[in-house]
Enzyme design. Structure first.
Site, PDB file in Angstrom:
ATOM      1  N   TYR A 276      -2.988  -1.272   9.981  1.00 36.40           N
ATOM      2  CA  TYR A 276      -2.893  -1.576   8.548  1.00 36.40           C
ATOM      3  C   TYR A 276      -1.517  -1.150   8.016  1.00 36.40           C
ATOM      4  O   TYR A 276      -0.830  -1.922   7.328  1.00 36.40           O
ATOM      5  CB  TYR A 276      -4.017  -0.812   7.848  1.00 36.40           C
ATOM      6  CG  TYR A 276      -4.128  -0.981   6.360  1.00 36.40           C
ATOM      7  CD1 TYR A 276      -4.764  -2.083   5.803  1.00 36.40           C
ATOM      8  CD2 TYR A 276      -3.632  -0.004   5.495  1.00 36.40           C
ATOM      9  CE1 TYR A 276      -4.901  -2.215   4.426  1.00 36.40           C
ATOM     10  CE2 TYR A 276      -3.766  -0.127   4.128  1.00 36.40           C
ATOM     11  CZ  TYR A 276      -4.406  -1.231   3.592  1.00 36.40           C
ATOM     12  OH  TYR A 276      -4.531  -1.352   2.240  1.00 36.40           O
TER      13      TYR A 276
ATOM     14  N   SER B 221       0.852  -1.191   0.000  1.00 35.71           N
ATOM     15  CA  SER B 221       0.000   0.000   0.000  1.00 35.71           C
ATOM     16  C   SER B 221       0.884   1.235   0.000  1.00 35.71           C
ATOM     17  O   SER B 221       2.071   1.182   0.363  1.00 35.71           O
ATOM     18  CB  SER B 221      -0.869  -0.011   1.264  1.00 35.71           C
ATOM     19  OG  SER B 221      -1.441   1.249   1.512  1.00 35.71           O
TER      20      SER B 221
HETATM   21  P1  NAD Z   1     -11.708  -5.299  -1.199  1.00 37.95           P
HETATM   22  O1  NAD Z   1     -12.113  -5.195   0.217  1.00 37.95           O
HETATM   23  O2  NAD Z   1     -12.719  -5.032  -2.261  1.00 37.95           O
HETATM   24  O3  NAD Z   1     -11.058  -6.722  -1.524  1.00 37.95           O
HETATM   25  C1  NAD Z   1     -10.392  -7.489  -0.566  1.00 37.95           C
HETATM   26  C2  NAD Z   1     -10.615  -8.948  -0.899  1.00 37.95           C
HETATM   27  O4  NAD Z   1      -9.864  -9.731   0.046  1.00 37.95           O
HETATM   28  C3  NAD Z   1     -12.094  -9.363  -0.758  1.00 37.95           C
HETATM   29  O5  NAD Z   1     -12.490 -10.166  -1.840  1.00 37.95           O
HETATM   30  C4  NAD Z   1     -12.105 -10.151   0.552  1.00 37.95           C
HETATM   31  O6  NAD Z   1     -13.122 -11.146   0.633  1.00 37.95           O
HETATM   32  C5  NAD Z   1     -10.718 -10.762   0.520  1.00 37.95           C
HETATM   33  N1  NAD Z   1     -10.283 -11.213   1.852  1.00 37.95           N
HETATM   34  C6  NAD Z   1     -10.367 -10.543   3.030  1.00 37.95           C
HETATM   35  N2  NAD Z   1      -9.915 -11.314   4.038  1.00 37.95           N
HETATM   36  C7  NAD Z   1      -9.520 -12.491   3.471  1.00 37.95           C
HETATM   37  C8  NAD Z   1      -8.960 -13.674   3.988  1.00 37.95           C
HETATM   38  N3  NAD Z   1      -8.708 -13.834   5.302  1.00 37.95           N
HETATM   39  N4  NAD Z   1      -8.660 -14.680   3.120  1.00 37.95           N
HETATM   40  C9  NAD Z   1      -8.919 -14.538   1.795  1.00 37.95           C
HETATM   41  N5  NAD Z   1      -9.469 -13.449   1.250  1.00 37.95           N
HETATM   42  C10 NAD Z   1      -9.757 -12.429   2.093  1.00 37.95           C
HETATM   43  O7  NAD Z   1     -10.500  -4.239  -1.341  1.00 37.95           O
HETATM   44  P2  NAD Z   1      -9.370  -4.047  -2.469  1.00 37.95           P
HETATM   45  O8  NAD Z   1      -9.108  -2.595  -2.583  1.00 37.95           O
HETATM   46  O9  NAD Z   1      -9.652  -4.822  -3.685  1.00 37.95           O
HETATM   47  O10 NAD Z   1      -8.111  -4.692  -1.697  1.00 37.95           O
HETATM   48  C11 NAD Z   1      -7.157  -5.510  -2.340  1.00 37.95           C
HETATM   49  C12 NAD Z   1      -5.789  -5.254  -1.726  1.00 37.95           C
HETATM   50  O11 NAD Z   1      -5.359  -3.915  -2.029  1.00 37.95           O
HETATM   51  C13 NAD Z   1      -5.739  -5.376  -0.198  1.00 37.95           C
HETATM   52  O12 NAD Z   1      -4.545  -6.022   0.185  1.00 37.95           O
HETATM   53  C14 NAD Z   1      -5.701  -3.923   0.250  1.00 37.95           C
HETATM   54  O13 NAD Z   1      -5.106  -3.787   1.510  1.00 37.95           O
HETATM   55  C15 NAD Z   1      -4.888  -3.308  -0.857  1.00 37.95           C
HETATM   56  N6  NAD Z   1      -5.017  -1.854  -0.994  1.00 37.95           N
HETATM   57  C16 NAD Z   1      -6.231  -1.274  -1.212  1.00 37.95           C
HETATM   58  C17 NAD Z   1      -6.310   0.104  -1.395  1.00 37.95           C
HETATM   59  C18 NAD Z   1      -7.614   0.809  -1.659  1.00 37.95           C
HETATM   60  O14 NAD Z   1      -7.665   2.053  -1.578  1.00 37.95           O
HETATM   61  N7  NAD Z   1      -8.669   0.126  -2.015  1.00 37.95           N
HETATM   62  C19 NAD Z   1      -5.144   0.879  -1.335  1.00 37.95           C
HETATM   63  C20 NAD Z   1      -3.929   0.245  -1.112  1.00 37.95           C
HETATM   64  C21 NAD Z   1      -3.867  -1.121  -0.958  1.00 37.95           C
END
Ligand code: NAD
Length: 256
Positions: free
Chosen positions: A148, A135
């Site tokens: 986080y 991130s």
């Molecule tokens: P999201 O919440 O839509 O997707 C997260 C996915 O991870 C979901 O499908 C959820 O069911 C799955 N998940 C959660 N816990 C789990 C577990 N224990 N085992 C298996 N699957 C699990 O959000 P996103 O934005 O698509 O997030 C994807 C990645 O990107 C994450 O690692 C998040 O930290 C990172 N991220 C997101 C952002 C943002 O602004 N959205 C920014 C930086 C990093």
């Protein structure tokens, strides 16, 4: 010719959000894709639509990693790529964070990523790629997301060490550091039928127009294109690196 023809790639947390877009793009580029998530209905439906596989996998559980990876090996014969994408976010000040909440985030984001590397790398018999989703908060601080941010900093450490330890097996390990991306994580109202997700989306748009030099929130499809670069031979001489994808947010502060 697709960029991932003949390759088998596991994407965790791929039932929705960034992982979903990675699964879609990788499939379009010729990979056999394994969607791994705890959202069985959503993940299964996406897999059926894409002609991909679905496995139930809670990334925080070592036994589930073992059985998911052995199921993939048995059915597809090999594993060439892993995107450790699954993650969770909790908003809290450090002083208000209960230890249970801290450990829950560590268990999914940090331990999940460690277990992915530990379980999948040994079955990559012909080299491979691992892409860890860190991130923006892996490379700078952000108030109210301390737990986080700590886990995302840790993911960069894991990425660098894994790159060093796996290079002689031709396994490249890199990390993505997205800024604000338009998914349910940054706009939880998308998941709440009672909430006005469009209204929240507009408020977030206004916020990011001011905060981010490119003037907007990122799209999950844009992160998927970075994941494809790091998973394909286009990045063949790159390992151990964090890649920031944030619309210029980290570049600094503008006073004009
Ligand atoms: P999201 O919440 O839509 O997707 C997260 C996915 O991870 C979901 O499908 C959820 O069911 C799955 N998940 C959660 N816990 C789990 C577990 N224990 N085992 C298996 N699957 C699990 O959000 P996103 O934005 O698509 O997030 C994807 C990645 O990107 C994450 O690692 C998040 O930290 C990172 N991220 C997101 C952002 C943002 O602004 N959205 C920014 C930086 C990093």
């Amino acid at each position: 010719m697709g960029k991932l023809d003949g390759r088998v790639v596991i994407v965790t947390g791929a039932a929705r959000g960034q992982g979903e877009q990675e699964a879609r793009l990788f499939r379009a580029e010729g990979a056999e894709v394994v969607i791994a998530d705890v959202l069985d209905e959503q993940g299964g439906a996406l897999a059926a639509e894409l002609g991909a596989r679905y496995v139930h996998l809670d990334v925080s559980q070592e036994d589930q990693w073992r059985s998911a990876v052995s199921a993939v090996k048995n059915s597809l014969g090999r594993v060439d790529g892993l995107v450790n994408n699954a993650g969770i976010l909790r908003f809290n000040s450090l002083l208000d964070t209960p230890l249970d909440e801290f450990m829950q985030v560590v268990q999914v984001n940090q331990v999940g990523c460690f277990l992915g590397i530990k379980t999948v790398a040994p079955v990559m018999e012909d080299g491979g790629t691992i892409v860890n989703t860190a991130s923006y908060t892996a490379v700078t601080g952000m108030a109210a997301v301390g737990t986080y941010a700590a886990t995302k900093h840790a993911i960069l450490g894991l990425t660098r060490v894994a790159a060093l330890e796996l290079a002689d097996r031709r396994i490249r390990v890199n990390a993505m550091c997205p800024g604000a991306i338009d998914t349910a994580m940054s706009n939880p109202a998308q998941l709440d039928p009672a909430a006005d997700a469009e209204e929240t989306g507009r408020a977030l748009d206004e916020l990011y127009r001011k905060l981010v030099p490119l003037g907007r929130i990122g799209k999950p499809e844009e992160v998927a294109r970075l994941a494809l670069f790091l998973t394909s031979d286009d990045s063949s001489y790159i390992t151990g690196q964090p890649f920031v994808i944030d619309g210029g947010w980290l570049a600094g502060v503008s006073i004009i």
